[in-house]
Design a protein around this motif. Structure first.
Motif, PDB file in Angstrom:
ATOM      1  N   THR A 115       0.389  -1.370   0.362  1.00  0.00           N
ATOM      2  CA  THR A 115       0.161  -0.064  -0.010  1.00  0.00           C
ATOM      3  C   THR A 115       0.800   1.442   0.661  1.00  0.00           C
ATOM      4  O   THR A 115       1.801   0.823   0.860  1.00  0.00           O
ATOM      5  N   ILE A 116       0.790   2.524  -0.363  1.00  0.00           N
ATOM      6  CA  ILE A 116       1.682   3.519  -0.865  1.00  0.00           C
ATOM      7  C   ILE A 116       0.150   4.504  -0.994  1.00  0.00           C
ATOM      8  O   ILE A 116      -0.819   4.939  -1.286  1.00  0.00           O
ATOM      9  N   ILE A 117       0.205   5.746  -0.046  1.00  0.00           N
ATOM     10  CA  ILE A 117      -0.110   7.085  -0.522  1.00  0.00           C
ATOM     11  C   ILE A 117       0.526   7.961  -1.036  1.00  0.00           C
ATOM     12  O   ILE A 117       2.013   8.167  -0.948  1.00  0.00           O
ATOM     13  N   ALA A 118       0.406   8.902  -1.616  1.00  0.00           N
ATOM     14  CA  ALA A 118       0.685   9.887  -1.826  1.00  0.00           C
ATOM     15  C   ALA A 118      -0.296  11.393  -2.293  1.00  0.00           C
ATOM     16  O   ALA A 118      -1.402  10.981  -2.247  1.00  0.00           O
ATOM     17  N   GLY A 119       0.502  12.694  -1.809  1.00  0.00           N
ATOM     18  CA  GLY A 119      -0.390  13.674  -1.525  1.00  0.00           C
ATOM     19  C   GLY A 119      -0.313  15.026  -2.015  1.00  0.00           C
ATOM     20  O   GLY A 119       1.042  14.828  -3.627  1.00  0.00           O
ATOM     21  N   ALA A 120      -1.128  15.106  -2.615  1.00  0.00           N
ATOM     22  CA  ALA A 120      -1.184  16.389  -3.709  1.00  0.00           C
ATOM     23  C   ALA A 120      -1.777  17.444  -2.393  1.00  0.00           C
ATOM     24  O   ALA A 120      -3.266  17.869  -2.920  1.00  0.00           O
ATOM     25  N   PRO A 121      -0.680  18.824  -2.328  1.00  0.00           N
ATOM     26  CA  PRO A 121      -1.567  19.819  -2.017  1.00  0.00           C
ATOM     27  C   PRO A 121      -1.252  20.806  -1.908  1.00  0.00           C
ATOM     28  O   PRO A 121      -2.403  21.992  -2.155  1.00  0.00           O
ATOM     29  N   ASN A 122      -2.293  21.180  -3.766  1.00  0.00           N
ATOM     30  CA  ASN A 122      -2.858  21.879  -4.650  1.00  0.00           C
ATOM     31  C   ASN A 122      -4.258  21.500  -5.108  1.00  0.00           C
ATOM     32  O   ASN A 122      -4.198  22.129  -6.242  1.00  0.00           O
ATOM     33  N   PHE A 123      -4.602  20.410  -4.768  1.00  0.00           N
ATOM     34  CA  PHE A 123      -5.310  20.346  -5.594  1.00  0.00           C
ATOM     35  C   PHE A 123      -6.409  20.759  -5.836  1.00  0.00           C
ATOM     36  O   PHE A 123      -6.870  21.583  -4.537  1.00  0.00           O
ATOM     37  N   GLN A 124      -6.840  20.876  -6.482  1.00  0.00           N
ATOM     38  CA  GLN A 124      -8.496  22.267  -7.184  1.00  0.00           C
ATOM     39  C   GLN A 124      -7.696  23.173  -7.266  1.00  0.00           C
ATOM     40  O   GLN A 124      -7.800  23.239  -8.376  1.00  0.00           O
ATOM     41  N   THR A 125      -7.786  24.238  -6.727  1.00  0.00           N
ATOM     42  CA  THR A 125      -7.101  25.622  -7.467  1.00  0.00           C
ATOM     43  C   THR A 125      -6.365  26.036  -7.260  1.00  0.00           C
ATOM     44  O   THR A 125      -6.169  26.305  -6.349  1.00  0.00           O
ATOM     45  N   THR A 126      -4.918  25.032  -7.856  1.00  0.00           N
ATOM     46  CA  THR A 126      -3.610  25.207  -7.733  1.00  0.00           C
ATOM     47  C   THR A 126      -3.864  27.175  -8.080  1.00  0.00           C
ATOM     48  O   THR A 126      -4.115  27.583  -8.276  1.00  0.00           O
ATOM     49  N   PRO A 127      -2.400  27.589  -7.065  1.00  0.00           N
ATOM     50  CA  PRO A 127      -1.753  26.729  -6.261  1.00  0.00           C
ATOM     51  C   PRO A 127      -2.390  26.375  -4.540  1.00  0.00           C
ATOM     52  O   PRO A 127      -1.532  26.691  -3.928  1.00  0.00           O
ATOM     53  N   SER A 128      -3.558  27.426  -4.435  1.00  0.00           N
ATOM     54  CA  SER A 128      -3.877  26.774  -2.752  1.00  0.00           C
ATOM     55  C   SER A 128      -4.915  25.978  -2.949  1.00  0.00           C
ATOM     56  O   SER A 128      -5.661  26.866  -1.978  1.00  0.00           O
ATOM     57  N   GLY A 129      -4.814  25.253  -3.042  1.00  0.00           N
ATOM     58  CA  GLY A 129      -6.733  23.933  -3.511  1.00  0.00           C
ATOM     59  C   GLY A 129      -6.528  23.495  -1.441  1.00  0.00           C
ATOM     60  O   GLY A 129      -5.523  23.773  -1.036  1.00  0.00           O
ATOM     61  N   PRO A 130      -7.225  23.406  -1.407  1.00  0.00           N
ATOM     62  CA  PRO A 130      -7.898  22.305  -0.147  1.00  0.00           C
ATOM     63  C   PRO A 130      -6.701  21.204  -0.025  1.00  0.00           C
ATOM     64  O   PRO A 130      -5.984  20.798   1.122  1.00  0.00           O
ATOM     65  N   GLY A 131      -6.558  20.401  -1.055  1.00  0.00           N
ATOM     66  CA  GLY A 131      -5.080  19.342  -1.315  1.00  0.00           C
ATOM     67  C   GLY A 131      -6.080  17.585  -1.318  1.00  0.00           C
ATOM     68  O   GLY A 131      -7.091  18.091  -0.632  1.00  0.00           O
ATOM     69  N   ARG A 132      -5.114  16.523  -0.913  1.00  0.00           N
ATOM     70  CA  ARG A 132      -5.980  15.454  -0.854  1.00  0.00           C
ATOM     71  C   ARG A 132      -4.522  14.654  -0.887  1.00  0.00           C
ATOM     72  O   ARG A 132      -3.357  14.667  -1.140  1.00  0.00           O
ATOM     73  N   VAL A 133      -5.151  13.267  -0.306  1.00  0.00           N
ATOM     74  CA  VAL A 133      -4.508  12.513   0.026  1.00  0.00           C
ATOM     75  C   VAL A 133      -4.560  10.944  -0.862  1.00  0.00           C
ATOM     76  O   VAL A 133      -6.289  10.783  -0.416  1.00  0.00           O
ATOM     77  N   SER A 134      -3.575  10.307  -1.966  1.00  0.00           N
ATOM     78  CA  SER A 134      -4.573   9.635  -2.724  1.00  0.00           C
ATOM     79  C   SER A 134      -3.564   8.341  -2.259  1.00  0.00           C
ATOM     80  O   SER A 134      -2.257   7.858  -2.075  1.00  0.00           O
ATOM     81  N   ILE A 135      -4.506   6.854  -2.293  1.00  0.00           N
ATOM     82  CA  ILE A 135      -4.437   5.266  -1.633  1.00  0.00           C
ATOM     83  C   ILE A 135      -4.002   4.611  -2.704  1.00  0.00           C
ATOM     84  O   ILE A 135      -5.312   4.912  -3.833  1.00  0.00           O
ATOM     85  N   PHE A 136      -2.918   3.856  -3.011  1.00  0.00           N
ATOM     86  CA  PHE A 136      -3.040   2.618  -4.018  1.00  0.00           C
ATOM     87  C   PHE A 136      -2.943   1.388  -3.130  1.00  0.00           C
ATOM     88  O   PHE A 136      -1.862   1.285  -2.316  1.00  0.00           O
ATOM     89  N   SER A 137      -3.237   0.073  -4.007  1.00  0.00           N
ATOM     90  CA  SER A 137      -2.336  -0.832  -3.466  1.00  0.00           C
ATOM     91  C   SER A 137      -1.904  -1.717  -4.826  1.00  0.00           C
ATOM     92  O   SER A 137      -2.547  -2.150  -6.047  1.00  0.00           O
ATOM     93  N   TYR A 138      -1.160  -2.808  -4.408  1.00  0.00           N
ATOM     94  CA  TYR A 138      -0.204  -2.827  -5.464  1.00  0.00           C
ATOM     95  C   TYR A 138      -1.226  -4.364  -5.796  1.00  0.00           C
ATOM     96  O   TYR A 138      -1.580  -5.289  -4.742  1.00  0.00           O
ATOM     97  N   GLN A 139      -0.999  -4.205  -7.666  1.00  0.00           N
ATOM     98  CA  GLN A 139      -1.978  -5.513  -7.780  1.00  0.00           C
ATOM     99  C   GLN A 139      -1.086  -6.359  -9.006  1.00  0.00           C
ATOM    100  O   GLN A 139      -0.128  -5.533  -9.799  1.00  0.00           O
ATOM    101  N   LEU A 140      -0.811  -7.913  -8.693  1.00  0.00           N
ATOM    102  CA  LEU A 140      -0.345  -8.062 -10.318  1.00  0.00           C
ATOM    103  C   LEU A 140      -1.953  -8.571 -11.536  1.00  0.00           C
ATOM    104  O   LEU A 140      -2.625  -9.551 -11.170  1.00  0.00           O
ATOM    105  N   ILE A 141      -1.845  -7.984 -12.652  1.00  0.00           N
ATOM    106  CA  ILE A 141      -2.678  -8.244 -13.060  1.00  0.00           C
ATOM    107  C   ILE A 141      -2.125  -8.419 -14.412  1.00  0.00           C
ATOM    108  O   ILE A 141      -1.304  -8.534 -15.463  1.00  0.00           O
ATOM    109  N   SER A 142      -3.059  -9.694 -15.001  1.00  0.00           N
ATOM    110  CA  SER A 142      -1.691 -10.619 -15.795  1.00  0.00           C
ATOM    111  C   SER A 142      -0.816 -11.182 -15.842  1.00  0.00           C
ATOM    112  O   SER A 142      -0.221 -10.586 -17.143  1.00  0.00           O
ATOM    113  N   GLY A 143       0.551 -10.616 -15.075  1.00  0.00           N
ATOM    114  CA  GLY A 143       1.513 -11.139 -14.468  1.00  0.00           C
ATOM    115  C   GLY A 143       2.473  -9.840 -14.033  1.00  0.00           C
ATOM    116  O   GLY A 143       3.256  -9.686 -14.626  1.00  0.00           O
TER     117      GLY A 143
END
Length: 181
Positions: A61-89
Motif C-alpha cells: 500500500t502506498i499513499i501520495a499527497g497532492a497539497p494543491n489539489f483543485q485550485t492550484t496553487p492554494s487548493g485544500p489538497g488530498r492524499v490518494s491511496i493505491f494498492s499493489y496488484q498483479l494483473i495478467s502477470g
C-alpha cells in the motif's frame, strides 16, 4: 526491499504535474540495481502530486499527497491511496481511495505517512495548522478522533508528519518558537 519516490514537479514547469514511482531492489541481477514496479503513477491534475509519499512495511500500500489539489496553487489538497496488484502477470498500482482536505489553502497532503501495518494514515495540513489521523481498512479511510491542532497560526504545524510501524504519531511545526514541551 521496496521504496516509493514522489516527484511533485515532474514537468519542471509551473504546472506541478507530479508523479510517483515505486522501485524494488533486485539483488539477483548480474549488476544489482533498482527496478521500477509498475508504471509511473500520476493524477494529471497539476496539483503537486507526490509532494509526500509513504509505503506500508509489506510494500503493498502506498499513499501520495497532492497539497494543491483543485485550485492550484492554494487548493485544500488530498492524499490518494493505491494498492499493489498483479494483473495478467504485470505489476500495477491500483487507485483505492482519496482522503480530501476541507478548505482552500490548507495544504492538506503536503506531508503524509502510513504505518507499517498499512491500517493507519496521518496527513498534515500546515496551512490550517493541523493534522488528521485515519484508519484504513483497504476500502475506506475514516478519521480517528478530531483534528490535531497546533499551538499558534504560522507555526506550520503539520508540515512534517510520521507514523511509526505501530502507529505512534510525530507531528512537526518547523516555525514554532515555543521551545517545545
Amino acid at each position: 526491499k521496496r521504496i516509493v519516490i514522489g516527484v511533485r514537479n515532474n514537468g519542471g514547469g509551473v504546472d506541478q504535474d507530479g508523479i510517483v514511482r515505486v522501485y524494488d531492489w533486485d539483488e539477483s541481477a548480474s549488476t544489482p540495481d533498482w527496478t521500477q514496479v509498475g508504471t509511473d503513477i500520476s493524477d494529471g491534475a497539476n496539483d503537486a502530486f507526490g509532494s509526500s509519499v509513504s509505503i506500508s512495511s509489506d510494500g503493498q500500500t502506498i499513499i501520495a499527497g497532492a497539497p494543491n489539489f483543485q485550485t492550484t496553487p492554494s487548493g485544500p489538497g488530498r492524499v490518494s491511496i493505491f494498492s499493489y496488484q498483479l494483473i495478467s502477470g504485470t505489476a500495477s498500482w491500483t487507485y483505492k481511495a482519496t482522503i480530501a482536505g476541507s478548505t482552500n489553502g490548507d495544504r492538506f497532503g503536503y506531508s503524509s505517512s502510513i504505518n507499517g501495518n498499512g491500517d493507519k494514515i496521518i496527513v498534515g495540513a500546515y496551512g490550517a495548522n493541523k493534522a488528521r489521523i485515519y484508519s484504513w481498512d483497504g476500502t475506506t479511510a475514516s478519521q480517528i478522533g478530531s483534528d490535531i491542532v497546533g499551538g499558534a497560526n504560522g507555526d506550520a504545524f503539520g508540515a512534517h508528519v510520521e507514523l511509526s510501524a505501530n502507529g505512534v504519531a510525530v507531528i512537526g511545526a518547523p516555525f514554532s518558537d515555543s521551545g517545545g514541551s
